[in-house]
Design a protein around this motif. Structure first.
Motif, PDB file in Angstrom:
ATOM      1  N   SER A   1      -3.322 -17.595   4.279  1.00  0.00           N
ATOM      2  CA  SER A   1      -3.962 -16.277   4.261  1.00  0.00           C
ATOM      3  C   SER A   1      -3.020 -15.153   4.644  1.00  0.00           C
ATOM      4  CB  SER A   1      -5.173 -16.270   5.211  1.00  0.00           C
ATOM      5  OG  SER A   1      -6.104 -17.259   4.844  1.00  0.00           O
ATOM      6  N   THR A   2      -1.939 -15.461   5.372  1.00  0.00           N
ATOM      7  CA  THR A   2      -1.001 -14.418   5.772  1.00  0.00           C
ATOM      8  C   THR A   2       0.263 -14.454   4.917  1.00  0.00           C
ATOM      9  OG1 THR A   2      -1.816 -14.441   8.050  1.00  0.00           O
ATOM     10  CG2 THR A   2       0.330 -13.440   7.674  1.00  0.00           C
ATOM     11  N   PHE A   3       1.057 -15.496   5.064  1.00  0.00           N
ATOM     12  CA  PHE A   3       2.368 -15.509   4.419  1.00  0.00           C
ATOM     13  C   PHE A   3       2.290 -15.688   2.899  1.00  0.00           C
ATOM     14  CE2 PHE A   3       3.835 -17.133   8.746  1.00  0.00           C
ATOM     15  CZ  PHE A   3       4.138 -15.843   9.170  1.00  0.00           C
ATOM     16  N   PHE A   4       1.504 -16.660   2.436  1.00  0.00           N
ATOM     17  CA  PHE A   4       1.388 -16.848   0.989  1.00  0.00           C
ATOM     18  C   PHE A   4       0.727 -15.643   0.341  1.00  0.00           C
ATOM     19  CE2 PHE A   4      -0.948 -18.246  -2.787  1.00  0.00           C
ATOM     20  CZ  PHE A   4       0.074 -18.819  -3.530  1.00  0.00           C
ATOM     21  N   CYS A   5      -0.352 -15.131   0.967  1.00  0.00           N
ATOM     22  CA  CYS A   5      -1.073 -13.994   0.403  1.00  0.00           C
ATOM     23  C   CYS A   5      -0.184 -12.760   0.304  1.00  0.00           C
ATOM     24  CB  CYS A   5      -2.309 -13.701   1.246  1.00  0.00           C
ATOM     25  SG  CYS A   5      -3.323 -12.349   0.607  1.00  0.00           S
ATOM     26  N   TYR A   6       0.527 -12.455   1.394  1.00  0.00           N
ATOM     27  CA  TYR A   6       1.417 -11.293   1.368  1.00  0.00           C
ATOM     28  C   TYR A   6       2.543 -11.487   0.360  1.00  0.00           C
ATOM     29  CZ  TYR A   6      -0.391  -8.386   5.117  1.00  0.00           C
ATOM     30  OH  TYR A   6      -1.163  -7.542   5.863  1.00  0.00           O
ATOM     31  N   GLY A   7       3.058 -12.721   0.261  1.00  0.00           N
ATOM     32  CA  GLY A   7       4.126 -12.982  -0.694  1.00  0.00           C
ATOM     33  C   GLY A   7       3.681 -12.745  -2.122  1.00  0.00           C
ATOM     34  N   VAL A   8       2.505 -13.265  -2.479  1.00  0.00           N
ATOM     35  CA  VAL A   8       1.986 -13.067  -3.833  1.00  0.00           C
ATOM     36  C   VAL A   8       1.681 -11.594  -4.080  1.00  0.00           C
ATOM     37  CG1 VAL A   8       0.064 -13.599  -5.387  1.00  0.00           C
ATOM     38  CG2 VAL A   8       1.068 -15.405  -3.986  1.00  0.00           C
ATOM     39  N   TYR A   9       1.126 -10.929  -3.066  1.00  0.00           N
ATOM     40  CA  TYR A   9       0.741  -9.524  -3.214  1.00  0.00           C
ATOM     41  C   TYR A   9       1.955  -8.641  -3.509  1.00  0.00           C
ATOM     42  CZ  TYR A   9      -1.326  -4.993  -1.955  1.00  0.00           C
ATOM     43  OH  TYR A   9      -1.751  -3.692  -1.959  1.00  0.00           O
ATOM     44  N   TYR A  10       3.003  -8.782  -2.723  1.00  0.00           N
ATOM     45  CA  TYR A  10       4.165  -7.925  -2.915  1.00  0.00           C
ATOM     46  C   TYR A  10       4.991  -8.332  -4.124  1.00  0.00           C
ATOM     47  CZ  TYR A  10       3.190  -5.310   1.241  1.00  0.00           C
ATOM     48  OH  TYR A  10       2.583  -4.487   2.143  1.00  0.00           O
ATOM     49  N   MET A  11       5.005  -9.615  -4.453  1.00  0.00           N
ATOM     50  CA  MET A  11       5.643 -10.036  -5.690  1.00  0.00           C
ATOM     51  C   MET A  11       4.917  -9.443  -6.897  1.00  0.00           C
ATOM     52  SD  MET A  11       5.213 -12.292  -8.439  1.00  0.00           S
ATOM     53  CE  MET A  11       4.166 -13.626  -7.866  1.00  0.00           C
ATOM     54  N   SER A  12       3.579  -9.396  -6.817  1.00  0.00           N
ATOM     55  CA  SER A  12       2.791  -8.822  -7.903  1.00  0.00           C
ATOM     56  C   SER A  12       3.070  -7.332  -8.072  1.00  0.00           C
ATOM     57  CB  SER A  12       1.292  -9.040  -7.638  1.00  0.00           C
ATOM     58  OG  SER A  12       0.987 -10.413  -7.520  1.00  0.00           O
ATOM     59  N   LEU A  13       3.197  -6.622  -6.944  1.00  0.00           N
ATOM     60  CA  LEU A  13       3.454  -5.185  -7.023  1.00  0.00           C
ATOM     61  C   LEU A  13       4.820  -4.883  -7.640  1.00  0.00           C
ATOM     62  CD1 LEU A  13       2.038  -3.799  -3.654  1.00  0.00           C
ATOM     63  CD2 LEU A  13       1.084  -3.526  -5.944  1.00  0.00           C
ATOM     64  N   ARG A  14       5.769  -5.803  -7.502  1.00  0.00           N
ATOM     65  CA  ARG A  14       7.090  -5.589  -8.093  1.00  0.00           C
ATOM     66  C   ARG A  14       7.072  -5.816  -9.605  1.00  0.00           C
ATOM     67  NH1 ARG A  14       8.744  -8.717  -3.445  1.00  0.00           N
ATOM     68  NH2 ARG A  14       9.622  -7.357  -1.832  1.00  0.00           N
ATOM     69  N   ARG A  15       6.192  -6.682 -10.084  1.00  0.00           N
ATOM     70  CA  ARG A  15       6.199  -7.057 -11.498  1.00  0.00           C
ATOM     71  C   ARG A  15       5.122  -6.357 -12.313  1.00  0.00           C
ATOM     72  NH1 ARG A  15       9.358 -11.477 -12.546  1.00  0.00           N
ATOM     73  NH2 ARG A  15       8.270 -11.784 -14.526  1.00  0.00           N
ATOM     74  N   TYR A  16       4.057  -5.895 -11.640  1.00  0.00           N
ATOM     75  CA  TYR A  16       2.932  -5.307 -12.363  1.00  0.00           C
ATOM     76  C   TYR A  16       2.559  -3.969 -11.723  1.00  0.00           C
ATOM     77  CZ  TYR A  16       2.599 -10.130 -14.007  1.00  0.00           C
ATOM     78  OH  TYR A  16       2.891 -11.360 -14.525  1.00  0.00           O
TER      79      TYR A  16
ATOM     80  N   ALA B   1      -2.845 -13.556 -10.751  1.00  0.00           N
ATOM     81  CA  ALA B   1      -4.088 -12.907 -10.333  1.00  0.00           C
ATOM     82  C   ALA B   1      -5.023 -13.896  -9.651  1.00  0.00           C
ATOM     83  CB  ALA B   1      -4.782 -12.267 -11.538  1.00  0.00           C
ATOM     84  N   ALA B   2      -5.114 -15.109 -10.194  1.00  0.00           N
ATOM     85  CA  ALA B   2      -5.963 -16.132  -9.581  1.00  0.00           C
ATOM     86  C   ALA B   2      -5.464 -16.485  -8.183  1.00  0.00           C
ATOM     87  CB  ALA B   2      -6.006 -17.373 -10.467  1.00  0.00           C
ATOM     88  N   ALA B   3      -4.142 -16.637  -8.038  1.00  0.00           N
ATOM     89  CA  ALA B   3      -3.569 -16.940  -6.720  1.00  0.00           C
ATOM     90  C   ALA B   3      -3.843 -15.810  -5.742  1.00  0.00           C
ATOM     91  CB  ALA B   3      -2.065 -17.181  -6.841  1.00  0.00           C
ATOM     92  N   LEU B   4      -3.771 -14.561  -6.224  1.00  0.00           N
ATOM     93  CA  LEU B   4      -4.005 -13.407  -5.366  1.00  0.00           C
ATOM     94  C   LEU B   4      -5.459 -13.350  -4.913  1.00  0.00           C
ATOM     95  CD1 LEU B   4      -2.749 -10.871  -4.140  1.00  0.00           C
ATOM     96  CD2 LEU B   4      -3.306  -9.649  -6.244  1.00  0.00           C
ATOM     97  N   VAL B   5      -6.392 -13.559  -5.839  1.00  0.00           N
ATOM     98  CA  VAL B   5      -7.812 -13.496  -5.501  1.00  0.00           C
ATOM     99  C   VAL B   5      -8.181 -14.599  -4.511  1.00  0.00           C
ATOM    100  CG1 VAL B   5     -10.156 -13.766  -6.413  1.00  0.00           C
ATOM    101  CG2 VAL B   5      -8.486 -12.380  -7.659  1.00  0.00           C
ATOM    102  N   VAL B   6      -7.698 -15.810  -4.766  1.00  0.00           N
ATOM    103  CA  VAL B   6      -8.030 -16.945  -3.895  1.00  0.00           C
ATOM    104  C   VAL B   6      -7.432 -16.742  -2.502  1.00  0.00           C
ATOM    105  CG1 VAL B   6      -7.689 -19.410  -3.516  1.00  0.00           C
ATOM    106  CG2 VAL B   6      -8.306 -18.575  -5.785  1.00  0.00           C
TER     107      VAL B   6
ATOM    108  N   TYR C   1      -9.890  -6.572  -5.977  1.00  0.00           N
ATOM    109  CA  TYR C   1     -11.300  -6.219  -5.903  1.00  0.00           C
ATOM    110  C   TYR C   1     -12.218  -7.339  -6.374  1.00  0.00           C
ATOM    111  CZ  TYR C   1      -9.646  -1.494  -5.044  1.00  0.00           C
ATOM    112  OH  TYR C   1      -9.022  -0.395  -4.513  1.00  0.00           O
ATOM    113  N   LEU C   2     -11.644  -8.408  -6.933  1.00  0.00           N
ATOM    114  CA  LEU C   2     -12.452  -9.559  -7.330  1.00  0.00           C
ATOM    115  C   LEU C   2     -12.623 -10.559  -6.190  1.00  0.00           C
ATOM    116  CD1 LEU C   2     -11.030 -10.260 -10.906  1.00  0.00           C
ATOM    117  CD2 LEU C   2     -13.162  -9.102 -10.304  1.00  0.00           C
ATOM    118  N   SER C   3     -12.039 -10.274  -5.019  1.00  0.00           N
ATOM    119  CA  SER C   3     -12.139 -11.216  -3.903  1.00  0.00           C
ATOM    120  C   SER C   3     -13.557 -11.364  -3.341  1.00  0.00           C
ATOM    121  CB  SER C   3     -11.164 -10.828  -2.791  1.00  0.00           C
ATOM    122  OG  SER C   3     -11.476  -9.574  -2.247  1.00  0.00           O
ATOM    123  N   PRO C   4     -14.415 -10.319  -3.298  1.00  0.00           N
ATOM    124  CA  PRO C   4     -15.758 -10.538  -2.746  1.00  0.00           C
ATOM    125  C   PRO C   4     -16.573 -11.610  -3.468  1.00  0.00           C
ATOM    126  CG  PRO C   4     -15.258  -8.205  -2.755  1.00  0.00           C
ATOM    127  CD  PRO C   4     -14.157  -8.875  -3.505  1.00  0.00           C
ATOM    128  N   PRO C   5     -16.649 -11.608  -4.830  1.00  0.00           N
ATOM    129  CA  PRO C   5     -17.414 -12.700  -5.446  1.00  0.00           C
ATOM    130  C   PRO C   5     -16.803 -14.070  -5.181  1.00  0.00           C
ATOM    131  CG  PRO C   5     -16.291 -11.386  -7.131  1.00  0.00           C
ATOM    132  CD  PRO C   5     -16.214 -10.637  -5.851  1.00  0.00           C
TER     133      PRO C   5
END
Length: 311
Positions: free
Chosen positions: A229-244, A17-22, A254-258
């Motif tokens: 911002s593109t490859f790492f972010c998309y990789g973490v995002y889709y990996m997260s959707l497969r596991r969670y 989650a931290a990697a995804l937000v950052v 939704y925690l990205s704005p703060p």
């Protein structure tokens, strides 16, 4: 398909989650950083061109054959979700709209989709969704009015951020109405990036040319936008959707704005205020109310190829 929570170590999700937000918030910061000494359209041209070219051999060699109908659809989606959506946000950042506010408005996409679903798809909103939408808009207005008193950006740049967000929401709802064509993310992202790069090239050429500035800031910013911002972010995002679950992943996004507000304050000295955090909390609560678990799961699946980290 998501894995049961008991099959993963409890410490893995906070790290993911931290990697995804950052990484999700890094696109806003990267655009702001790279555009310090370069036109923002030039930054987006090189960002989309490099991303598309890196993905091109994988798109051609891995995955199903890309038909004409699928190609045209993804090109149109690239115009809407990259050129208009990303271009609008990046232009607003280039005009010095507070970076955290841009991130906050971009996270209003679920609210806009909910509002557009009734006239376009004939889906009625529940009372909870209407309340959530009203709270979300009110929160953004609080942050926007406070930013107007603190910042120097023109009013039209603030309006542009809202218009860009609405473009993505409308494109997503229209695509749902017309029916989607399944395509692996590396293929769709490649087509969208290359399509947008042509349009950004036209805008950048009009503004002065396509040659990038030969300075460390632009080079670092470009590497940041493409690789992180593109490859790492998309990789973490889709990996997260497969596991969670989709709801759990979206709650992290939704925690990205703060996080963006904090980065902008630390790196660029953009001001923070109590009103900003009050509006931020109200908007995030409104998004949470509007996005029921079932609707959020369907929505996130469709937004996977269009919620572009700005990058």
């Amino acid at each position: 398909m998501t894995l049961p929570q008991n099959q993963t170590h409890p410490l893995i999700w906070p790290i993911v989650a931290a990697a995804l937000v950052v990484s999700w918030s890094s696109g806003f910061v990267g655009i702001r950083y790279a555009s310090e000494n370069a036109d923002v359209m030039l930054v987006l041209f090189w960002r989309t061109l490099l991303s598309g070219l890196i993905l091109l051999p994988f798109a051609l060699l891995i995955g199903p054959r890309i038909g004409a109908r699928a190609l045209i659809q993804q090109m149109m989606f690239g115009v809407a979700t990259m050129f208009l959506y990303l271009g609008g946000f990046a232009l607003a950042i280039g005009q010095r709209v507070p970076t955290g506010l841009v991130a906050l408005i971009s996270d209003l996409v679920p609210l806009a989709i909910a509002a557009l679903s009734q006239p376009v798809l004939g889906q009625r909103l529940s009372g909870r969704q209407w309340i959530g939408t009203a709270l979300g808009v009110t929160g953004v207005l609080i942050v926007s009015l406070d930013s107007l008193t603190l910042g120097t950006a023109p009013v039209w740049a603030y309006v542009l951020t809202v218009a860009s967000m609405m473009v993505l929401a409308l494109a997503t709802v229209v695509q749902k109405r017309l029916g989607t064509i399944n395509m692996p993310i590396h293929q769709s992202l490649c087509i969208q990036c290359l399509t947008a790069s042509v349009l950004f090239a036209a805008c950048s050429g009009w503004n002065g040319g396509l040659m990038p500035p030969l300075d460390t800031r632009f080079e670092f910013g470009m590497a940041w936008l493409v690789l992180f911002s593109t490859f790492f972010c998309y990789g973490v995002y889709y990996m997260s959707l497969r596991r969670y679950s989709a709801a759990q992943v979206s709650s992290a996004v939704y925690l990205s704005p703060p996080m963006t507000m904090l980065w902008a304050w630390l790196i660029f000295g953009e001001p923070l205020s109590t009103a900003m955090f009050l509006g931020l909390a109200m908007t995030l609560f409104g998004v949470w109310l509007t996005s029921s678990r079932g609707a959020l799961h369907r929505r996130t699946a469709r937004l996977g190829s269009c919620e572009q980290p700005v990058g």
